[in-house]
Design an enzyme around this catalytic site. Sequence first.
Site, PDB file in Angstrom:
ATOM      1  N   ASN A   7      14.101   4.578 -12.450  1.00  0.00           N
ATOM      2  CA  ASN A   7      13.180   4.355 -11.333  1.00  0.00           C
ATOM      3  C   ASN A   7      14.007   3.786 -10.179  1.00  0.00           C
ATOM      4  OD1 ASN A   7      11.209   3.531  -9.557  1.00  0.00           O
ATOM      5  ND2 ASN A   7      10.085   2.277 -11.032  1.00  0.00           N
ATOM      6  N   ARG A  90      11.207   8.481 -12.284  1.00  0.00           N
ATOM      7  CA  ARG A  90       9.936   8.141 -11.659  1.00  0.00           C
ATOM      8  C   ARG A  90      10.028   8.523 -10.185  1.00  0.00           C
ATOM      9  NH1 ARG A  90       6.838   2.710  -9.853  1.00  0.00           N
ATOM     10  NH2 ARG A  90       4.967   3.872  -9.338  1.00  0.00           N
ATOM     11  N   HIS A 179       0.229   5.437  -8.032  1.00  0.00           N
ATOM     12  CA  HIS A 179       0.100   4.773  -9.341  1.00  0.00           C
ATOM     13  C   HIS A 179      -0.422   5.737 -10.413  1.00  0.00           C
ATOM     14  CE1 HIS A 179      -0.668   0.607  -7.258  1.00  0.00           C
ATOM     15  NE2 HIS A 179       0.618   0.760  -7.515  1.00  0.00           N
ATOM     16  N   ARG A 240      -0.733  -5.888   1.698  1.00  0.00           N
ATOM     17  CA  ARG A 240      -1.313  -4.756   2.435  1.00  0.00           C
ATOM     18  C   ARG A 240      -2.800  -4.987   2.641  1.00  0.00           C
ATOM     19  NH1 ARG A 240       0.698  -0.517  -1.799  1.00  0.00           N
ATOM     20  NH2 ARG A 240       2.829  -1.276  -1.894  1.00  0.00           N
ATOM     21  N   GLU A 385       4.325   2.597 -17.691  1.00  0.00           N
ATOM     22  CA  GLU A 385       4.700   3.809 -16.948  1.00  0.00           C
ATOM     23  C   GLU A 385       5.972   4.438 -17.512  1.00  0.00           C
ATOM     24  OE1 GLU A 385       4.056   1.144 -13.535  1.00  0.00           O
ATOM     25  OE2 GLU A 385       3.698   2.981 -12.412  1.00  0.00           O
TER      26      GLU A 385
END
Length: 399
Positions: A7, A90, A179, A240, A385
């Site tokens: 990743n 990823r 996601h 955010r 993940e």
Amino acid sequence: MRILVVNAGSSSLKYQLIDMTDESVLVKGLCENIGTKGNITHKTGDGRKYEADYPMPTHKQAISLVLKLITEGEYAVISDISEIGAVGHRVAHGGEKLRRSTVIDDEVLNYLETIVPINPLHGPPAILGMRACIDLMPTTLQVGVFDTSFYGEIPDYNYIYPIPYSFYEEDRIRKYGFHGTSHRYVMGRTAEILGKDPKDINMITCHLGNGSSVTAEKGGVAIDTSMGFTPQDGVVMGTRSGAMDPTVVTYIMKNKGISAEEAENLINKKSGILGVSGVSNDLREIAAEAEKGNYRAELSRKMLANSIKKLIGAYTAELNGLDVLVFTAGIGENDAKVREMVCENLEYLGIKFDVNANMSAPRGEEAVLSTADSKVKVLVVPTNEELMIARDTASIAAK
Ligand code: AMP
């Protein structure tokens, strides 16, 4: 078969080597500060740990170091690179074309280059990571697993934005969702726990971390999700804003005389929980401040919980009824108070929340948070993940 999961971020690179015979993690690690001072943390499944500052000016040098540590010396877990059956990457964004995990070849890399304008932060480092692995392991199969591909079945009325249609046709401006690898893993694991086929469950999965998203799954596919063209949309997040009237941004730009870049920085890095509380983006610090009576810390947490609750209501309507609500990721797996705030007063949806089970649920483990007679089950399912990426990669390698 052993799968190396990579990743690659802008200055970091996470990796895991997974033995697919029992899905055990042989080693996992993190390279940080790539391009500046460089340091690595490398932990083997049997408890050996290596931590060091190490110059790694490029992603390729970082991967080269990882391969050396994996195969040579005190922290090795295999004796040769040829024991790595395939590498799974990823990739946050697969654009409209890459709708399932796929072998990385020149055509795929060229396509990923073309979508860098809509994925400027995550695209370039992911491409660098893939190119570096191809250079260093030219005979090893490389597979891309895309966060966006889980959203390939979202209906058009959910992914088209209500702006002139030409922006979709010419600029590919649409909801992509993010996601997806996490939501897909959690959907599969939830179905396993319930002993059902994912196709037979109406589900809402809440991935609540520093970045958060909520996804509705029906018939084994995602039908809606809260993140959009970018990971900026939806739930109130650590830094955010999540969804809000878009004119707030243009108004601030005009009245404060700030540029588009500064406005993006404002809504991405300085807003959300951090912006409202003025304390932190971390829910642990928010909880401590809220307990001391800090109004804005408590307000930011209420805003977070309510933004999730509203999505649960909306998605339950879209799903025409809900069977399971699932929490995952840093906040979802650890923050009982936020889960309680989200689930309180949802009885009308058929959710009977077990406050005691929630408070005593062990951190980061699977747990049932609904009462035995609750129509809708509420679960915590820790995400994984890397395992999802390894499974996809292994199944492509086996073909
Ligand atoms: P993630 O992005 O999934 O790694 O989640 C990171 C976020 O999870 C942190 O910023 C915290 O807000 C939250 N978090 C992690 N551990 C805890 C905890 N023990 N209690 C409450 N929140 C936590």
